[in-house]
Design a protein around this motif. Structure first.
Motif, PDB file in Angstrom:
ATOM      1  N   ARG A 114      54.659  49.012  43.078  1.00  0.00           N
ATOM      2  CA  ARG A 114      56.072  48.248  42.527  1.00  0.00           C
ATOM      3  C   ARG A 114      56.864  48.538  43.930  1.00  0.00           C
ATOM      4  O   ARG A 114      56.723  49.665  44.167  1.00  0.00           O
ATOM      5  N   ARG A 202      48.821  40.922  50.564  1.00  0.00           N
ATOM      6  CA  ARG A 202      49.317  39.955  49.925  1.00  0.00           C
ATOM      7  C   ARG A 202      49.318  38.431  49.390  1.00  0.00           C
ATOM      8  O   ARG A 202      49.482  38.806  47.766  1.00  0.00           O
ATOM      9  N   ASP A 203      48.290  38.176  49.782  1.00  0.00           N
ATOM     10  CA  ASP A 203      48.476  36.676  49.780  1.00  0.00           C
ATOM     11  C   ASP A 203      46.983  36.518  48.596  1.00  0.00           C
ATOM     12  O   ASP A 203      47.178  35.774  47.970  1.00  0.00           O
ATOM     13  N   TYR A 205      47.149  38.448  46.032  1.00  0.00           N
ATOM     14  CA  TYR A 205      47.808  38.615  44.625  1.00  0.00           C
ATOM     15  C   TYR A 205      48.602  36.908  44.592  1.00  0.00           C
ATOM     16  O   TYR A 205      48.373  36.496  43.605  1.00  0.00           O
ATOM     17  N   GLU A 206      49.061  36.022  45.679  1.00  0.00           N
ATOM     18  CA  GLU A 206      49.933  35.457  45.062  1.00  0.00           C
ATOM     19  C   GLU A 206      49.374  33.695  44.779  1.00  0.00           C
ATOM     20  O   GLU A 206      49.014  33.285  43.686  1.00  0.00           O
ATOM     21  N   SER A 207      47.727  33.873  45.551  1.00  0.00           N
ATOM     22  CA  SER A 207      47.376  32.780  44.807  1.00  0.00           C
ATOM     23  C   SER A 207      46.677  33.519  43.113  1.00  0.00           C
ATOM     24  O   SER A 207      46.030  31.930  43.317  1.00  0.00           O
ATOM     25  N   ALA A 209      48.273  34.437  41.524  1.00  0.00           N
ATOM     26  CA  ALA A 209      48.912  34.299  40.206  1.00  0.00           C
ATOM     27  C   ALA A 209      49.729  32.748  40.042  1.00  0.00           C
ATOM     28  O   ALA A 209      49.504  32.435  39.209  1.00  0.00           O
ATOM     29  N   ILE A 210      49.059  32.391  41.260  1.00  0.00           N
ATOM     30  CA  ILE A 210      49.183  31.000  41.171  1.00  0.00           C
ATOM     31  C   ILE A 210      48.196  30.522  39.572  1.00  0.00           C
ATOM     32  O   ILE A 210      48.761  29.498  39.499  1.00  0.00           O
ATOM     33  N   ASP A 211      46.976  30.944  40.446  1.00  0.00           N
ATOM     34  CA  ASP A 211      45.814  30.054  39.373  1.00  0.00           C
ATOM     35  C   ASP A 211      46.368  30.767  38.187  1.00  0.00           C
ATOM     36  O   ASP A 211      45.683  30.376  37.202  1.00  0.00           O
ATOM     37  N   GLN A 218      45.191  40.904  36.920  1.00  0.00           N
ATOM     38  CA  GLN A 218      45.095  40.707  38.827  1.00  0.00           C
ATOM     39  C   GLN A 218      44.687  41.940  39.310  1.00  0.00           C
ATOM     40  O   GLN A 218      43.605  42.204  40.170  1.00  0.00           O
TER      41      GLN A 218
END
Lengths: 317, 257
Positions: A114, A202-203, A205-207, A209-211, A218
């Motif tokens: 983090r 990274r993406d 995790y981003e997708s 998070a969106i889900d 995660q």
């Protein structure tokens, strides 16, 4: 690099130079790797093969000749209760040190991954144990785990637990030795996990998070599966290291005969047993060499089993 | 958690030996360090000064040699084409998997034949090359040095060794520094093989001195902890100065492996 533009290239006599440089290109690679292979051959490969040869003999240091006995050393080993005791100790300490160590390292790496302030400071903090020598660690922890004045027993006393004689009980000594190993290696493994974590895109995790996936989800669904090669790497390294334990248990057991790992061999590992037989007090090289090969076999078996478990565990999720 | 035992080690090192029995245990440094250091260096059983010197010699020689030979071999494997290079590289990787224990008995016999028992070269010479070093330098050289650069130097008439010295070696410097630091640390901390081959108590490495200190019948724990602190201090200083590079090196090596 230097190009030396003023050098008149055309004026050189081409023929002998050319031959010399052909020879240089052909031979010099071998010249450059030769030091490794010569030194390794004499001090690494030759002893390795010779161990096998020695293990097939009745090879007493003081005896004049060393008769060939075939597999007698190995069959004697299989019936040797002290040998099996050492195998059980080695595996026991290995399991209770490696499993928490790798889980802890995974957790630690996740924390360090983090955005933290003073990141470098934290990373240095987790690696400091690793630069401390095993001998120093064993001495300091041996004192922390001492029965009368140890800090651990003092802290246990504060929460109402009676003093534990860490050296006299089998499980106690295993726990104490495992703690030393964990302390020294958790940070190192955490750094390796961290390096691998930073390579995960990274993406992903981003997708997730969106889900609607929370951090814990995660972690188990993205981070752990993506880390599988690194986890296998760490497990193999820890297996090789963990099954070879020697310094920690040796220094944990002081007194008249520490190589035995306590009065009733509570924490004698395979390497210690090899040492006891090959060097002082027994000086039986043949028997010691046989133990060395059994240790190698055990490492190979455990490594393969580990890899299989991780492969299978990964597939089911 | 990770720093406390080291902190504790330094605390006890600065106190009198009564500190061990105090309840609650002391957590701040005391003023007894000079006395402890005097005791430590004067301890007739530990030969601590000899140990420090010996370890410095051993770790120094091994580090220079490992860095030099690993750079040479790593360069050859990464940038020169020769028959059998892939197979030979595999051999080197395989050597990293083999535990030291397996060769210790014949190595001991070999040292006896050479008459090197109890002498420092018994510890130095077998450690002069490592598979890990060669592999690490190969990985670094493969990505850090462009082929064009080497070609250009060749066209200018450099032999391969000249190329190595004036093009490759400077480019390898960051990796060489990390390898050097790691090698120095491992060698300084090594215990098993010195313990096997250096049996003369008057000629130990520093780790063997620690062993001798802590294994006596009467133990002055402050003195022992002063010993571990003094033995750890050089590495701690190196680590605080170069920590960033060391961590970077470990992490980078991990991703590629």
């Amino acid at each position: 690099m230097r190009t030396e533009p003023g050098t008149p290239v055309t004026h050189r006599r081409p023929a002998p130079r050319h031959r010399l440089s052909r020879l240089d290109i052909k031979l010099s690679p071998y010249l450059y790797i030769a030091p490794f292979f010569v030194l390794f051959g004499v001090f690494g490969a030759y002893p390795l093969g010779y161990t096998l040869w020695v293990s097939l003999h009745d090879w007493d240091l003081l005896a004049e000749d060393h008769p060939f006995v075939g597999l007698a050393n190995y069959s004697e080993l299989l019936g040797d209760a002290d040998f099996w005791n050492a195998v059980v100790n080695t595996l026991g300490i290995f399991v209770i040190s490696t499993v928490p160590q790798l889980l802890l390292a995974l957790w630690l790496a996740n924390m360090l991954n983090r955005q933290l302030r003073a990141r470098t400071l934290f990373r240095m903090g987790v690696l400091i144990p690793n630069i401390t020598s095993t001998a120093a660690v064993a001495i300091v922890f041996g004192q922390l785990f001492s029965r009368e004045f140890g800090l651990i027993n003092w802290a246990l006393d504060l929460v109402g637990i009676d003093a534990i004689d860490w050296r006299a009980s089998r499980l106690g000594s295993w726990v104490a030795i495992s703690t030393m190993v964990d302390w020294r290696w958790t940070g190192y493994n955490a750094l390796i996990f961290l390096a691998a974590m930073q390579a995960i895109p990274r993406d992903l995790y981003e997708s997730a998070a969106i889900d609607g996936a929370r951090p814990a989800r995660q972690f188990w669904s993205i981070t752990v599966p993506m880390l599988r090669p690194t986890i296998i790497f760490c497990v193999i390294i820890s297996t090789i290291g963990g099954l070879q334990l020697f310094t920690e248990p040796l220094l944990f057991n002081s007194g008249t005969n520490p190589i035995r790992g306590g009065p009733t061999r509570e924490s004698q590992t395979m390497t210690m047993y090899m040492f006891e037989n090959a060097f002082a007090p027994n000086f039986n090289f043949g028997y010691g060499a046989a133990i060395a090969w059994m240790l190698f076999a055990l490492i190979a078996i455990v490594a393969v089993v580990n890899v299989l478990i991780i492969r299978r565990g990964g597939r089911s999720t | 958690m990770s720093v406390f035992p080291i902190y504790w080690m330094f605390v006890v090192a600065t106190r009198s030996s009564d500190a061990m029995g105090e309840v609650p245990p002391p957590v701040t440094p005391g003023g007894n360090l000079p006395g402890n250091v005097d005791n430590l260096f004067g301890n007739a059983d530990a030969h601590f000064v000899t140990g420090l010197l010996n370890s410095a010699i051993v770790a120094g020689c091994v580090t220079v040699s490992v860095v030099l030979f690993s750079s040479l071999a790593g360069f050859a494997f990464a940038k020169l084409r020769f028959r059998g290079s892939n197979a030979l590289l595999l051999v080197i990787i395989a050597t990293m998997m083999v535990p030291t224990q397996l060769g210790i008995i014949p190595l001991y016999m070999l040292m006896t034949d050479l008459g090197w028992n109890d002498r420092l070269q018994a510890v130095i010479v077998p450690a002069l090359v490592t598979g890990f070093g060669v592999f690490m330098m190969r990985q670094y050289a493969a990505q850090a040095i462009s082929d064009e650069l080497i070609e250009a130097a060749r066209v200018d008439g450099c032999g391969t060794f000249r190329v190595f010295r004036s093009v490759v070696l400077p480019a390898l410097r960051p990796a060489a520094a990390v390898l050097g630091l790691l090698t120095f640390m491992t060698t300084w901390n090594d215990f098993l093989w010195p313990y096997a081959v250096l049996n003369d108590p008057e000629n130990p490495t520093v780790q063997l001195s620690l062993r001798a200190l802590s294994n006596g019948y009467y133990q002055d724990m402050s003195q022992v902890f002063t010993g571990t602190a003094v033995a750890t201090l050089p590495l701690l200083v190196v680590f605080i100065v170069f920590g960033r590079q060391i961590i970077g090196g470990i992490m980078e090596g991990a991703v590629k492996a």
